[in-house]
Design a protein around this motif. Structure first.
Motif, PDB file in Angstrom:
ATOM      1  N   ASP A 266       0.850  -1.182   0.000  1.00 40.79           N
ATOM      2  CA  ASP A 266       0.000   0.000   0.000  1.00 40.79           C
ATOM      3  C   ASP A 266       0.893   1.241   0.000  1.00 40.79           C
ATOM      4  O   ASP A 266       2.115   1.140  -0.100  1.00 40.79           O
ATOM      5  CB  ASP A 266      -0.951  -0.006   1.202  1.00 40.79           C
ATOM      6  CG  ASP A 266      -0.212  -0.045   2.540  1.00 40.79           C
ATOM      7  OD1 ASP A 266       0.936   0.457   2.618  1.00 40.79           O
ATOM      8  OD2 ASP A 266      -0.786  -0.571   3.516  1.00 40.79           O
TER       9      ASP A 266
ATOM     10  N   SER B   4       2.451   1.788   4.462  1.00 43.56           N
ATOM     11  CA  SER B   4       3.245   0.895   5.307  1.00 43.56           C
ATOM     12  C   SER B   4       4.701   0.809   4.854  1.00 43.56           C
ATOM     13  O   SER B   4       5.008   0.944   3.666  1.00 43.56           O
ATOM     14  CB  SER B   4       2.635  -0.512   5.308  1.00 43.56           C
ATOM     15  OG  SER B   4       1.305  -0.480   5.771  1.00 43.56           O
TER      16      SER B   4
ATOM     17  N   SER C 105       5.735  -6.165   7.765  1.00 44.96           N
ATOM     18  CA  SER C 105       5.101  -4.902   7.421  1.00 44.96           C
ATOM     19  C   SER C 105       4.937  -4.052   8.686  1.00 44.96           C
ATOM     20  O   SER C 105       4.420  -4.536   9.702  1.00 44.96           O
ATOM     21  CB  SER C 105       3.734  -5.149   6.778  1.00 44.96           C
ATOM     22  OG  SER C 105       3.060  -3.931   6.519  1.00 44.96           O
ATOM     23  N   GLU C 106       5.355  -2.800   8.614  1.00 46.68           N
ATOM     24  CA  GLU C 106       5.237  -1.867   9.727  1.00 46.68           C
ATOM     25  C   GLU C 106       4.232  -0.779   9.353  1.00 46.68           C
ATOM     26  O   GLU C 106       4.392  -0.111   8.325  1.00 46.68           O
ATOM     27  CB  GLU C 106       6.595  -1.234  10.040  1.00 46.68           C
ATOM     28  CG  GLU C 106       6.542  -0.243  11.201  1.00 46.68           C
ATOM     29  CD  GLU C 106       7.819   0.571  11.345  1.00 46.68           C
ATOM     30  OE1 GLU C 106       8.160   0.950  12.477  1.00 46.68           O
ATOM     31  OE2 GLU C 106       8.470   0.834  10.303  1.00 46.68           O
ATOM     32  N   PRO C 107       3.206  -0.556  10.171  1.00 43.28           N
ATOM     33  CA  PRO C 107       2.201   0.452   9.824  1.00 43.28           C
ATOM     34  C   PRO C 107       2.739   1.869   9.975  1.00 43.28           C
ATOM     35  O   PRO C 107       3.751   2.114  10.643  1.00 43.28           O
ATOM     36  CB  PRO C 107       1.082   0.183  10.833  1.00 43.28           C
ATOM     37  CG  PRO C 107       1.782  -0.414  12.010  1.00 43.28           C
ATOM     38  CD  PRO C 107       2.898  -1.236  11.444  1.00 43.28           C
TER      39      PRO C 107
ATOM     40  N   ARG D 156       0.113   7.443  13.569  1.00 40.18           N
ATOM     41  CA  ARG D 156      -1.138   8.193  13.555  1.00 40.18           C
ATOM     42  C   ARG D 156      -0.909   9.662  13.222  1.00 40.18           C
ATOM     43  O   ARG D 156      -1.745  10.306  12.593  1.00 40.18           O
ATOM     44  CB  ARG D 156      -1.816   8.087  14.922  1.00 40.18           C
ATOM     45  CG  ARG D 156      -2.313   6.700  15.264  1.00 40.18           C
ATOM     46  CD  ARG D 156      -2.899   6.672  16.660  1.00 40.18           C
ATOM     47  NE  ARG D 156      -3.253   5.316  17.067  1.00 40.18           N
ATOM     48  CZ  ARG D 156      -3.575   4.975  18.304  1.00 40.18           C
ATOM     49  NH1 ARG D 156      -3.602   5.914  19.257  1.00 40.18           N
ATOM     50  NH2 ARG D 156      -3.878   3.737  18.601  1.00 40.18           N
TER      51      ARG D 156
ATOM     52  N   TYR E 268       1.211   3.793  16.525  1.00 40.55           N
ATOM     53  CA  TYR E 268       0.967   3.267  15.185  1.00 40.55           C
ATOM     54  C   TYR E 268      -0.498   3.426  14.801  1.00 40.55           C
ATOM     55  O   TYR E 268      -1.398   3.326  15.644  1.00 40.55           O
ATOM     56  CB  TYR E 268       1.355   1.790  15.119  1.00 40.55           C
ATOM     57  CG  TYR E 268       2.844   1.527  15.056  1.00 40.55           C
ATOM     58  CD1 TYR E 268       3.615   2.013  14.001  1.00 40.55           C
ATOM     59  CD2 TYR E 268       3.481   0.774  16.040  1.00 40.55           C
ATOM     60  CE1 TYR E 268       4.982   1.757  13.931  1.00 40.55           C
ATOM     61  CE2 TYR E 268       4.836   0.509  15.977  1.00 40.55           C
ATOM     62  CZ  TYR E 268       5.585   1.004  14.923  1.00 40.55           C
ATOM     63  OH  TYR E 268       6.938   0.746  14.855  1.00 40.55           O
TER      64      TYR E 268
ATOM     65  N   GLY F 111      -2.007   1.376  12.772  1.00 40.08           N
ATOM     66  CA  GLY F 111      -2.546   0.042  12.544  1.00 40.08           C
ATOM     67  C   GLY F 111      -1.681  -0.984  13.232  1.00 40.08           C
ATOM     68  O   GLY F 111      -0.917  -0.666  14.152  1.00 40.08           O
ATOM     69  N   ARG F 112      -1.791  -2.209  12.780  1.00 46.18           N
ATOM     70  CA  ARG F 112      -1.016  -3.313  13.364  1.00 46.18           C
ATOM     71  C   ARG F 112       0.079  -3.744  12.405  1.00 46.18           C
ATOM     72  O   ARG F 112      -0.099  -3.735  11.181  1.00 46.18           O
ATOM     73  CB  ARG F 112      -1.925  -4.516  13.668  1.00 46.18           C
ATOM     74  CG  ARG F 112      -2.875  -4.276  14.830  1.00 46.18           C
ATOM     75  CD  ARG F 112      -3.735  -5.498  15.077  1.00 46.18           C
ATOM     76  NE  ARG F 112      -2.946  -6.696  15.371  1.00 46.18           N
ATOM     77  CZ  ARG F 112      -2.477  -6.993  16.580  1.00 46.18           C
ATOM     78  NH1 ARG F 112      -2.698  -6.175  17.593  1.00 46.18           N
ATOM     79  NH2 ARG F 112      -1.795  -8.106  16.775  1.00 46.18           N
ATOM     80  N   SER F 113       1.192  -4.131  13.000  1.00 46.80           N
ATOM     81  CA  SER F 113       2.258  -4.719  12.189  1.00 46.80           C
ATOM     82  C   SER F 113       1.847  -6.126  11.783  1.00 46.80           C
ATOM     83  O   SER F 113       0.918  -6.713  12.345  1.00 46.80           O
ATOM     84  CB  SER F 113       3.559  -4.773  12.993  1.00 46.80           C
ATOM     85  OG  SER F 113       3.400  -5.632  14.121  1.00 46.80           O
TER      86      SER F 113
END
Length: 478
Positions: free
Chosen positions: A99, A102, A198-200, A203, A380, A382-384
């Motif tokens: 995306d 990320s 993957s790292e989000p 915020r 973050y 989201g979640r990793s």
């Protein structure tokens, strides 16, 4: 575990199970069954000098083929691990679908097969490229002066935060894996262990500058009696260590893996010591090498030392406390200390040590310090993937203190037998490594699992036939 000349974009950087199953099968054969079982011939041969212990892939690693071009590249999913093969020449391609927000980190571990010959300049290169052929980042590693065939890891990334340029669009990206120096690279395939994390995004706006001053003084070594802890044979089977003094043993050509939980705000330091030899003479330069990798298996730091038969040690250079903003640091060592989670120590003893000092095993001591009080992590959005990779839980700390296996690997541990030989406890006892408790039950389960070869099947079949025959005889007698 290897020596680096390049860093990626953004300056970011057991055979226990197999041995226990083999011992059980050999014991069964010794009861009177005459059958050829290769595993019974030389139990310690896998750790013999110059013969690398088989690398332990994760049990759930998916085997895939690397493509010779981008059109046929297999997709890698975040949070999964993969097995593949890199031939003696050419490149192999794998696909990422990303995306626009990320960060993506890809680590590749190359494992030369038994009998491989390598040179100091032979190595591995990993790159991430976009659909237009632009290189987002690349990293390379090589075997270095130990000139030993052993697992070496390289990484690359796609980052989207402030201060990054290009490679920010959503779409298809490609991981390119190749030999670093084809002119010096010996023929023969290398097995590959691939992982993608993957790292989000955050915020809010991320830090654009690294943290301020930190304590860069050389830390005091941890003192005290050493606790036996057998190293694993790969990242997936790495033995957990907490702060303390740990004892193991290593043979020339062997690589042992350990992992240490380091939380946000904490500072890691580690020293490795090799014991004195009872015989031999001369000197081997860069005999022992210790490499540190962060939670996405990205290289952080190396430390190496020569060996002359007397005890010697190597320590990691001082590293900053773990902080999200470290990724803005100029030095690759500081930049890699950007995540909380498991940090990996890979310790390799060069094959040339055997020529002057014998096949060992040699005593190994690790002194690990984790300094500081944990702090809150980044916010973050989201979640990793995987979800727990950038955090340290109470279970992780318990695992590090007790050495209990939390998530297993495929081929088992490397160091159990060696640790026992050095006085580090039984190779089959619980609590001495990632085997943990319940060794007897686990062994019997492994016997069943290991019964794939024809010899093993014959042993199990004969045992079952004997039981049935005795029951039938008792019924007839009654």
């Amino acid at each position: 575990m290897g020596w680096r000349t390049e860093a990626g974009g953004g300056a970011f950087g057991r055979g226990r199970a197999r041995a226990q199953a083999a011992m059980a099968l050999c014991a069964t054969a010794a009861l009177g069954v005459t059958v050829a079982l290769p595993a019974c011939a030389a139990p310690a041969s896998a750790a013999a000098a110059g013969t690398p212990t088989p690398y332990a892939f994760a049990r759930d690693a998916r085997t895939i083929g690397g493509a010779t071009g981008t059109a046929d590249a297999v997709r890698l999913d975040a949070g999964r691990t993969y097995r593949s093969v890199l031939p003696g020449g050419g490149k192999r391609y794998y696909r990422l679908e990303l995306d626009a927000a990320s960060n993506a980190y890809v680590s590749v571990t190359a494992v030369p097969r038994a009998g491989a010959q390598v040179s100091s300049s032979d190595g591995l290169r990993v790159s991430v490229q976009d659909a237009d052929g632009t290189t987002c980042s690349s990293g390379a590693t090589y075997f270095g002066p130990t000139q030993s065939p052993h697992p070496i890891a390289a990484w690359a990334s796609r980052e989207t935060g402030p201060g990054t340029y290009g490679c920010k669009k959503a779409g298809a990206y490609y991981v390119v894996v190749e030999r670093r120096d084809l002119a010096a690279s010996a023929p023969g395939d290398w097995d590959l262990d691939l992982g993608y994390v993957s790292e989000p995004a955050l915020r809010g706006p991320g830090a654009t500058t690294p943290p301020g001053a930190w304590d860069s003084a050389t830390p005091e070594a941890v003192l005290g009696d050493a606790t036996p802890r057998a190293g694993g044979a790969g990242f997936a089977s790495a033995s957990a260590l907490g702060q303390g003094v740990w004892r193991d043993a290593i043979r020339p050509g062997q690589t042992l893996f350990y992992k240490v939980p380091v939380d946000w705000g904490q500072q890691l330091s580690a020293t490795v010591e090799m014991g004195s030899s009872t015989g031999g003479d001369g000197y081997v330069g860069t005999a022992l090498a210790m490499s540190l990798y962060n939670p996405v298996r990205a290289y952080v730091e190396d430390a190496g030392v020569g060996y002359s038969g007397t005890q010697s040690s190597a320590a990691l250079d001082p590293l900053p406390p773990v902080a999200y903003a470290n990724r803005r640091a100029l030095g690759s060592h500081a930049s890699a200390m950007r995540f909380a989670g498991w940090y990996y120590l890979a310790v390799h003893l060069g094959v040339p040590v055997a020529d002057r000092f014998g096949g060992g095993p040699f005593g190994l001591t690790l002194r690990v310090r984790v300094k500081g009080v944990p702090t809150a992590g980044p916010a973050y959005a989201g979640r990793s993937v995987p979800g727990d990779v950038f955090q340290v839980s109470a279970a992780d700390r318990k695992e590090a203190a007790a050495g209990v296996e939390k998530s297993g690997a495929g081929d088992g541990s490397a160091g159990s037998t060696a640790a026992a030989a050095a006085g580090g406890g039984s190779a089959t006892g619980g609590g001495a490594g990632t085997g943990g408790a319940g060794g007897g039950t686990r062994t019997m389960m492994l016997v069943a699992v290991a019964g794939i070869g024809s010899g093993s099947v014959l042993v199990l079949w004969l045992g079952a036939w004997t039981v049935l025959a005795r029951r039938r005889a008792r019924r007839l007698a009654g």
